[in-house]
Design a protein around this motif. Structure first.
Motif, mmCIF file in Angstrom:
data_model
loop_
_atom_site.group_PDB
_atom_site.id
_atom_site.type_symbol
_atom_site.label_atom_id
_atom_site.label_comp_id
_atom_site.label_asym_id
_atom_site.label_seq_id
_atom_site.Cartn_x
_atom_site.Cartn_y
_atom_site.Cartn_z
ATOM 1 N N GLY A 66 0.777 -1.204 -0.060
ATOM 2 C CA GLY A 66 -0.054 0.048 -0.040
ATOM 3 C C GLY A 66 0.917 1.270 0.098
ATOM 4 O O GLY A 66 0.639 2.195 -0.560
ATOM 5 N N ARG A 67 2.075 1.279 0.938
ATOM 6 C CA ARG A 67 2.711 2.347 0.818
ATOM 7 C C ARG A 67 3.475 2.586 -0.440
ATOM 8 O O ARG A 67 3.785 3.652 -1.066
ATOM 9 C CB ARG A 67 3.939 2.454 1.749
ATOM 10 C CG ARG A 67 3.479 2.162 3.218
ATOM 11 C CD ARG A 67 4.296 2.465 4.493
ATOM 12 N NE ARG A 67 5.437 1.444 4.273
ATOM 13 C CZ ARG A 67 5.515 0.331 4.982
ATOM 14 N NH1 ARG A 67 4.323 -0.043 5.668
ATOM 15 N NH2 ARG A 67 6.286 -0.603 4.577
ATOM 16 N N ILE A 70 1.187 4.234 -2.832
ATOM 17 C CA ILE A 70 1.062 5.857 -2.589
ATOM 18 C C ILE A 70 2.477 6.365 -3.267
ATOM 19 O O ILE A 70 2.467 7.523 -3.804
ATOM 20 C CB ILE A 70 0.992 5.904 -1.242
ATOM 21 C CG1 ILE A 70 -0.398 5.643 -0.593
ATOM 22 C CG2 ILE A 70 1.110 7.516 -0.802
ATOM 23 C CD1 ILE A 70 -0.518 5.686 0.777
ATOM 24 N N GLY A 75 -3.785 7.615 -6.466
ATOM 25 C CA GLY A 75 -4.380 8.065 -5.705
ATOM 26 C C GLY A 75 -5.810 7.039 -5.229
ATOM 27 O O GLY A 75 -5.972 6.137 -5.894
ATOM 28 N N ALA A 76 -6.318 7.388 -4.327
ATOM 29 C CA ALA A 76 -7.570 6.585 -3.800
ATOM 30 C C ALA A 76 -8.549 6.686 -4.827
ATOM 31 O O ALA A 76 -8.704 7.648 -5.601
ATOM 32 C CB ALA A 76 -8.123 7.278 -2.602
ATOM 33 N N ALA A 100 -4.566 1.099 0.228
ATOM 34 C CA ALA A 100 -4.351 2.507 -0.375
ATOM 35 C C ALA A 100 -5.644 3.158 -0.982
ATOM 36 O O ALA A 100 -5.804 4.006 -1.767
ATOM 37 C CB ALA A 100 -3.400 2.174 -1.727
ATOM 38 N N LEU A 180 5.903 6.748 4.654
ATOM 39 C CA LEU A 180 4.660 6.755 3.982
ATOM 40 C C LEU A 180 3.599 6.252 4.793
ATOM 41 O O LEU A 180 2.455 6.226 4.676
ATOM 42 C CB LEU A 180 4.661 6.039 2.864
ATOM 43 C CG LEU A 180 5.556 6.820 1.539
ATOM 44 C CD1 LEU A 180 5.572 6.033 0.605
ATOM 45 C CD2 LEU A 180 4.769 8.425 1.512
ATOM 46 N N ALA A 183 0.714 8.599 5.908
ATOM 47 C CA ALA A 183 -0.211 8.598 4.380
ATOM 48 C C ALA A 183 -1.018 7.249 4.426
ATOM 49 O O ALA A 183 -2.381 7.396 3.956
ATOM 50 C CB ALA A 183 0.345 8.860 3.334
ATOM 51 N N LEU A 184 -0.624 6.380 4.593
ATOM 52 C CA LEU A 184 -1.151 4.928 4.399
ATOM 53 C C LEU A 184 -2.334 5.018 5.303
ATOM 54 O O LEU A 184 -3.410 4.551 4.930
ATOM 55 C CB LEU A 184 -0.169 3.743 4.536
ATOM 56 C CG LEU A 184 -0.861 2.571 4.491
ATOM 57 C CD1 LEU A 184 -1.679 2.259 2.835
ATOM 58 C CD2 LEU A 184 -0.029 1.419 4.749
ATOM 59 N N ARG A 187 -5.363 6.758 4.450
ATOM 60 C CA ARG A 187 -6.171 6.282 3.067
ATOM 61 C C ARG A 187 -6.975 5.283 3.995
ATOM 62 O O ARG A 187 -8.122 4.853 3.569
ATOM 63 C CB ARG A 187 -5.016 5.289 2.298
ATOM 64 C CG ARG A 187 -4.343 6.395 1.469
ATOM 65 C CD ARG A 187 -4.988 7.119 0.257
ATOM 66 N NE ARG A 187 -4.406 7.954 -0.581
ATOM 67 C CZ ARG A 187 -3.619 7.502 -1.680
ATOM 68 N NH1 ARG A 187 -3.872 6.317 -2.015
ATOM 69 N NH2 ARG A 187 -2.779 8.376 -2.299
#
Length: 543
Positions: A66-67, A70, A75-76, A100, A180, A183-184, A187
């Motif tokens: 997932g990282r 990203i 993008g989602a 993600a 990251l 950020a993960l 998400r």
């Protein structure tokens, strides 16, 4: 027949609990998986050849994928495809896509690059995970040759030289650094039940493939139905997956349902009888879903008795006609009190009905059991009216795991639903007095012999009663006198004393004349589409 709808679920405190309260306790399958990881981090999630992955290790690997997505700028909501055979990295990539916030597009390895590209193009797929190839097919070269303007990157499982658009799996994962993590987490926190989980493109048995979208909430509900009405996982179960991950049976009702309920997955890389028997004995498999031909091949293996298959407690089958003698042989050979068979379609997240433990071999072989308990199922005539019990009608279904419409295809969606919101399956069925649903045929596979509607599935079931017949498929072919007549394609056991005249004579004694196939063709195997169903299109081409 109508069944009360339960549209929500709760996570079990143990693997044997059910999940059907009035609200979804988790926003997505990834959150349900995370709860299992927190509960049993050291238990085994996947066993594959010489590789064993614990639940906490699977979570760490999925988060790393997932990282990396990203880091790649995904993008989602972006559509991300996987085109590969069953293996643990397939699962890890899928978990990364879920984490993600992406939408998974599974693709069958039976498809050619041009066919896969049709789905990728329609879904505007930006990233493809794939094997280097399969058989003689070079997946990477095949995809690079297609017109796919939205596809920005190809990540290849295995060793490959990196280039501008192609990256190896190892290189890709290395970009998923710990920096990251925040950020993960964001998400994952943004995942919600209404978010799009995946789009599975239909097999195209009767036409061009259409995209079937499913939400996170629908995926969770489908997993719960697999547990409550079909597999009924128990603590410590070892679940061998024989179906492809690109199909509902291997994905949503396969590895995803397994990790939501915390059981161990065994990934089989070949369905050759001896390999399957060796895996059952070695891994102590307890739950085994497979098509009838896999069971028949195992039972026919000359050394079957020397393999220890006593661990199996639950066997399920489907996708084709199942002879009563095969069901009885499975029960006897594996020491099972019951074998389960079912019916489903991609548009209903894979499952609509299932037989139950305790059902007779006759019920299992000739029906698909009762509708799942959160679905409404009825049979209608050409005017949309419900038909009486015992009368054939088109199967229509409504419930929480039924798709809401085809992906960006308003015309197909409008044609797929009745005015009151039931999905038209295109399948013809009959309810018996006990409420069991028998599938008599596909509407478009029905043919007319001298004015009589003739349903191939009924004839196929009868042909499978003949001693020595393993499988049979029937199509209608043109006839100058009767309009159409039946042609049967039959797979027989090696050495069985069967010929065309004998089969036709048996049919004349057992069924109405208009149902008797006029031509019988013996084949080694029946052609199948990527979901494992017999391809009537291929049979018509052969004819």
């Amino acid at each position: 027949m109508t069944v009360g709808v339960r549209s929500s679920l709760t996570h079990p405190s143990s693997v044997t609990d059910t999940m059907h309260d009035h609200a979804l306790p988790y926003p997505s399958p990834f959150h349900a998986f995370a709860a299992i990881v927190a509960r049993q981090p050291q238990s085994t999630a996947i066993r594959e050849r010489d590789r064993s992955i614990r639940y906490d290790e699977l979570m760490a690997a999925g988060r790393q994928a997932g990282r990396a997505l990203i880091a790649a700028g995904v993008g989602a909501g972006e559509r991300i495809a996987i085109w590969a055979v069953n293996h643990s990295d397939w699962v890890i990539a899928a978990l990364g896509i879920q984490a993600a916030g992406g939408t998974l597009i599974p693709a069958s390895t039976r498809l050619k690059a041009r066919e896969v590209a049709m789905s990728l193009r329609r879904a505007r797929t930006t990233t493809l995970f794939c094997d280097p190839g399969f058989g003689s097919e070079d997946f990477v070269a095949g995809i690079l040759a297609q017109d796919l303007p939205d596809l920005r990157r190809i990540v290849v499982f295995g060793d490959i030289s990196d280039s501008e658009r192609v990256t190896s799996w190892a290189t890709f994962l290395s970009t998923g650094t710990d920096s990251l993590e925040t950020a993960l987490d964001a998400r994952i926190a943004a995942l919600e039940p209404e978010g799009l989980a995946d789009i599975i493109f239909t097999s195209g048995t009767t036409g061009l493939p259409k995209g079937v979208p499913m939400t996170n909430g629908q995926s969770l509900i489908a997993c719960e139905q697999q547990q409550r009405c079909v597999a009924r996982f128990a603590a410590g179960d070892i679940f061998a997956i024989t179906y492809p991950f690109a199909h509902n049976a291997g994905y949503r009702a396969g590895w995803q349902a397994a990790i939501v309920f915390g059981v161990t997955i065994v990934i089989l890389h070949t369905l050759e009888a001896q390999s399957v028997l060796e895996a059952i004995a070695r891994e102590r498999v307890t739950v085994l879903p497979a098509v009838p031909t896999v069971y028949q091949a195992m039972l026919d293996h000359p050394d079957f008795a020397r393999f220890d298959t006593s661990s199996i407690r639950f066997a399920s089958t489907g996708a084709t006609t199942i002879p009563v003698p095969l069901i009885e042989a499975m029960q006897d050979a594996f020491g099972l009190s019951a074998v389960v068979a079912g019916y489903g379609l991609t548009e209903a997240a894979g499952s609509v009905s299932s037989t139950q433990p305790g059902d007779s071999a006759l019920v299992i072989a000739t029906t698909t059991g009762q509708p799942l308990d959160n679905l409404e199922v009825k049979l209608i005539d050409s005017e949309g009216l419900v038909v009486p019990t015992g009368t054939p009608g088109e199967i229509v279904v409504r419930g929480p795991q039924v798709m809401r419409g085809y992906f960006e295809d308003e015309a197909a969606t409008a044609a797929a639903f009745t005015a009151d919101g039931f999905l038209r399956t295109g399948d013809v069925g009959v309810f018996d007095a006990a409420g069991n649903l028998a599938i008599t045929d596909r509407l478009k596979d029905m043919y007319i012999v001298g004015g009589f509607n003739t349903y191939p599935a009924e004839i196929e079931q009868q042909l499978c009663r003949i001693e020595g017949v393993i499988e049979a498929a029937v199509i209608g072919i043109d006839d100058p006198r009767l309009g159409q007549v039946g042609r049967a394609f039959v797979v027989i056991r090696a050495g069985a004393p069967i010929d065309e005249a004998g089969i036709v004579a048996w049919c004349r004694a057992e069924m109405a004349n208009y149902k008797v196939p006029r031509v019988v063709t013996f084949v080694e195997t029946l052609p199948r589409n990527p979901t494992g169903k017999v391809s009537k299109v291929a049979l018509r081409d052969m004819a």
